[in-house]
Design an enzyme around this catalytic site. Structure first.
Site, PDB file in Angstrom:
ATOM      1  N   TYR B 158       1.039  -0.892  -0.052  1.00 39.81           N
ATOM      2  CA  TYR B 158       0.157   0.142  -0.178  1.00 39.81           C
ATOM      3  C   TYR B 158       0.785   1.463   0.073  1.00 39.81           C
ATOM      4  CZ  TYR B 158      -2.959   3.866   1.999  1.00 39.81           C
ATOM      5  OH  TYR B 158      -4.143   4.508   1.867  1.00 39.81           O
ATOM      6  N   LYS B 162       1.551   4.524  -2.874  1.00 40.47           N
ATOM      7  CA  LYS B 162       0.911   5.340  -2.552  1.00 40.47           C
ATOM      8  C   LYS B 162       2.451   6.330  -3.491  1.00 40.47           C
ATOM      9  CE  LYS B 162      -3.689   6.030  -1.711  1.00 40.47           C
ATOM     10  NZ  LYS B 162      -3.845   6.307  -2.052  1.00 40.47           N
TER      11      LYS B 162
END
Ligand SMILES: Cc1cc2nc3c(=O)[nH]c(=O)nc-3n(C[C@H](O)[C@H](O)[C@H](O)COP(=O)(O)OP(=O)(O)OC[C@H]3O[C@@H](n4cnc5c(N)ncnc54)[C@H](O)[C@@H]3O)c2cc1C
Ligand SMILES: NC(=O)c1ccc[n+]([C@@H]2O[C@H](COP(=O)([O-])OP(=O)(O)OC[C@H]3O[C@@H](n4cnc5c(N)ncnc54)[C@H](OP(=O)(O)O)[C@@H]3O)[C@@H](O)[C@H]2O)c1
Lengths: 457, 253
Positions: B158, B162
């Protein structure tokens, strides 16, 4: 085509310096306009004058923007008929310098002379004389209009009247006005005689204008926005006419048509992060200015520049409002809806949203143009910095007061109203759209404002 | 068109059921707003969100959209523009959080998170960028995360998506600026939302509403990046340079 190599990408805003967008801008002579339309893409074309409209009327984001070249030396004055034919790109400043020394004045001037003839017609501008002589469109004899298909239409109140009146106040969305022929006003001198009266409150202003306006060619009240409570609407009423030769001093009589307005100072193109126009400076200014006005004075002789275009003495004054810019809130409500004017002023003073300039004027009857702003009633124009807290809620609240009173907003000043507000304020909008569609079925003419307000749907 | 008061008329939310995304939409709503488009993978859920926004004069349109099928993104975006005209604000809010450290070991989940959060998001930004570039105005809001500022073992996939998305958005934003288009990258810390439900709150935890307030302020001020809460900008300035052994032992939630 040679001109199109001159196309430059530019960021454009209106005079209020809000909602900047990007367009391809090119200066063209009248005979080059038709060819320039060939460069139009899906975002269409718009003609821009001097960008004195406050909001997004003269912008076309992602599209082509034309600026018309033209000089007052090309104007043709017919002294016998009292008319003049002027290229639409000519500024009022340029034109006045040419015609005033010859004893002629324009039938209508807005509060700045830095507008083009095309812009004056596309917004159907009004001045201090509306109560007697109407707006600019009332004085136009004919227009040459370049249409989306590249042909030129010669339109007049009695020739293709639908298209003529759709173009008056039509915000550049019917075609490019190339030249205009309109009636001039003969003047003996380049001076004005002015009567000034200080009035203590709003009712006194309404009464004075109702009673006395008919006696004056020009009339406007400057409202002191600092006045609240029983002082709400205290104003300086200025009324006048063109001075006759006999009204000038012997010294002035030696050159009765002298005209040479000057810009006394120009603010540098700096972006002030925080505006200098805030509540404190506004209050101070208005206090001094209101106190300075005489209680009553008659027959003062003023120059055209002082009477008509005082703001033009400082170039770029709009920059004083800082990075966020300003809006000018202008609306008209019918006679009998004086309460709406009061309610708006109350909201403004309660919200602490003082205004640098607030102008109240009595309009006479409107003209046949479906999108022309003036109609019989009271018009109020208020300058507001966008930076003031809660401006959006304030203006949406004022919109409701204006629309509930059967009023409407001035497109050339607008940057914030909604399609619904315009549809309500201009009941003949659909009729105008129908005329527009007949001359622009493909949607050549577009502006940021037309997209925002759904004018060209 | 945004009006003179910086109020948009048309708002598109990619990830139309996102708590943070919807909070930003609500913060932007004004009498000026004409259209809100909720682009979601679950349109039934989208209709529930739409019902909460609808009111007089506002059209709320629910459109089927899947971040995992990047090849469809341009068509979806073009379709929205064809129906509603100029797009003023496009918010990229969809993402998958994954299951923390476990995602780094689960091939299928790792690939899915990377695919949706990065490949899908890149495709969405390209699609939005193309529409806004042509109209030469408008803003894009990208929900990045502090997780991408320095990627942790606890949510490596994750965090990495990002980091990648944040970088692409900044680069694209620089390019789009020349066309009058504004890109705003929002970097929230831990936000209490559907995504973090059941997880223990990290330090400086905040709310979707706080993210929305900061994002809208950033939009009006034409800022390039916004941290929420603002203090995190300085916290992460320090954390970026914290030596590895210390960094790995920090109690970051
Ligand atoms: C200080 C100040 C005072 C003002 N006072 C008044 C006032 O008292 N009364 C009043 O009515 N207005 C007033 N205005 C507003 C101003 O008169 C109008 O906005 C006017 O239209 C500006 O002319 P422009 O040449 O700058 O046009 P722009 O602002 O450049 O354009 C305005 C509109 O005209 C269209 N247009 C321009 N040229 C053409 C053309 N050749 N063919 C077709 N369409 C064209 C544009 O497409 C656009 O829609 C004032 C503005 C300022 C800044
Ligand atoms: N919450 C936090 O702590 C936090 C912190 C920093 C950044 N962010 C970022 O903020 C954004 C919004 O998160 P949130 O907190 O609002 O969480 P959220 O409510 O769970 O929103 C995430 C959204 O992504 C959607 N989505 C997931 N996969 C999708 C796909 N393949 N196609 C389309 N939509 C898909 C979800 O749709 P469904 O409703 O159908 O599941 C949901 O609407 C995310 O980008 C997130 O990474 C969140």
């Amino acid at each position: 085509m040679a001109v199109l190599s001159q196309v430059a990408r530019r960021t454009l805003t209106g005079w209020g310096r809000t909602n900047a967008t990007n367009a391809d801008v090119v200066a063209v002579a009248n005979h080059e306009v038709a060819a320039a339309l060939g460069a139009a893409g899906g975002r269409g074309v718009l003609v821009r004058g001097l960008g004195r409209s406050y909001g997004d009327s003269a912008q076309n984001s992602g599209g082509l923007v034309l600026q018309l070249e033209g000089s007052a030396h090309e104007a043709v004055l017919d002294e016998a008929a009292g008319t003049i034919t002027v290229p639409a790109g000519v500024s009022l400043d340029d034109l006045l310098r040419r015609i005033v020394p010859r004893g002629w004045f324009v039938p209508v001037t807005p509060g700045t002379r830095f507008v083009t003839m095309g812009g004056a017609i596309a917004s159907d501008v009004h001045g201090k004389g509306h109560h007697l002589t109407g707006s600019f469109g009332n004085h136009v004899r004919s227009l040459r209009l370049l249409l989306a298909d590249g042909t030129v239409a010669d339109v007049a109140p009695h020739r293709r009247a639908d298209l003529f009146w759709a173009t008056i106040g039509g915000m550049g969305l019917t075609g490019v006005i190339l030249d205009v022929t309109f009636a001039l006003l003969p003047i003996e001198t380049s001076r004005m005689t002015v009567d000034t009266t200080r009035l203590p409150d709003l009712d006194a202003v309404f009464a004075a204008m109702e009673e006395g306006d008919a006696d004056y060619r020009y009339s406007v009240a400057w409202i002191d926005p600092v006045g609240r409570g029983r002082h709400l609407g205290r104003s300086v009423l200025g009324r006048g006419d063109h001075a006759t030769l006999a009204q000038l001093s012997p010294r002035e009589q030696r050159d009765p048509l002298a005209y040479g307005p000057k810009v006394l100072a120009t603010l540098p193109p700096l972006q002030l992060p925080v505006g200098l126009i805030n509540r404190t400076t506004i209050n101070a200014f208005n206090e001094v200015w209101f106190r300075k006005a005489p209680r009553h004075r008659e027959g003062e002789v003023q120059t055209i520049a002082t009477f008509w275009h005082p703001l033009d003495m400082v170039g770029g004054w709009n920059r004083l409002y800082g990075a966020k810019g300003m809006v000018q809130y202008q609306f008209v409500v019918p006679f009998g809806q004086e309460g709406a004017i009061r309610a708006v002023l109350e909201r403004l003073t309660e919200g602490g949203a003082s205004s640098f300039l607030s102008v109240l004027k009595r309009f006479g009857p409107g003209n046949p143009a479906p999108l022309s702003f003036p109609r019989e009633g009271w018009t109020l124009a208020v300058d507001l910095p966008v930076a003031i807290h809660g401006i959006a809620e304030l203006l949406h609240g004022l919109d409701r007061i204006v629309l509930d009173a059967g009023g409407r907003h001035y497109l050339t000043k607008d940057g914030h109203t909604t399609p619904a507000a315009i549809a309500q304020g201009y009941p003949r909008l659909e009729e105008w759209k129908a005329v527009r569609r007949t001359v622009d079925p493909q949607g050549m003419w577009q502006s940021d404002q037309s997209r925002r307000l759904g004018l060209t749907d | 068109m945004d009006n003179a008061l910086h109020e948009p008329q048309t708002i598109v939310l990619l990830g139309g059921t996102s708590d943070i995304g919807l909070a930003i939409v609500r913060e932007l709503l004004s009498p000026t707003t004409r259209v809100v488009v909720l682009a979601c993978r679950d349109t039934a859920k989208g209709e529930v969100a739409a019902a909460g926004l609808r009111r007089d004069g506002l059209t709320v349109d629910v459109v089927e959209f899947d971040g995992a099928t990047p090849a469809t993104h341009q068509a979806v975006m073009d379709g929205i523009a064809a129906r509603h005209g100029d797009l003023d604000v496009v918010i990229l809010a969809y993402a998958l959080l994954g299951s923390g450290q476990a995602t780094s070991r689960d091939m299928a989940e790792a690939v899915e998170v990377a695919h949706v959060n990065f490949t899908g998001a890149v495709a969405s930004l390209v699609a939005a960028g193309n529409v806004l570039r042509a109209q030469r105005h408008g803003s894009i809001v990208v929900l990045s995360s502090v997780a991408g500022e320095r990627v942790r073992g606890a949510n490596a996939v994750y965090g990495a998506t990002k980091a990648g998305l944040d970088g692409f958005a900044q680069g694209l934003g620089d390019e789009l600026a020349e066309d009058g288009v504004h890109m705003l990258v929002v970097r929230p810390g831990f936000v209490r939302s559907a995504m973090t439900e059941g997880l223990p709150a990290a330090p400086f935890a905040t709310t979707p509403e706080a993210v929305a307030t900061a994002a809208v302020k950033g939009l009006r001020g034409r800022r390039r990046t916004v941290w929420v809460p603002g203090l995190l900008r300085f916290v992460f300035m320090a954390l970026r340079h914290t030596p590895g052994p210390v960094w790995r032992r920090l109690p970051l939630g």
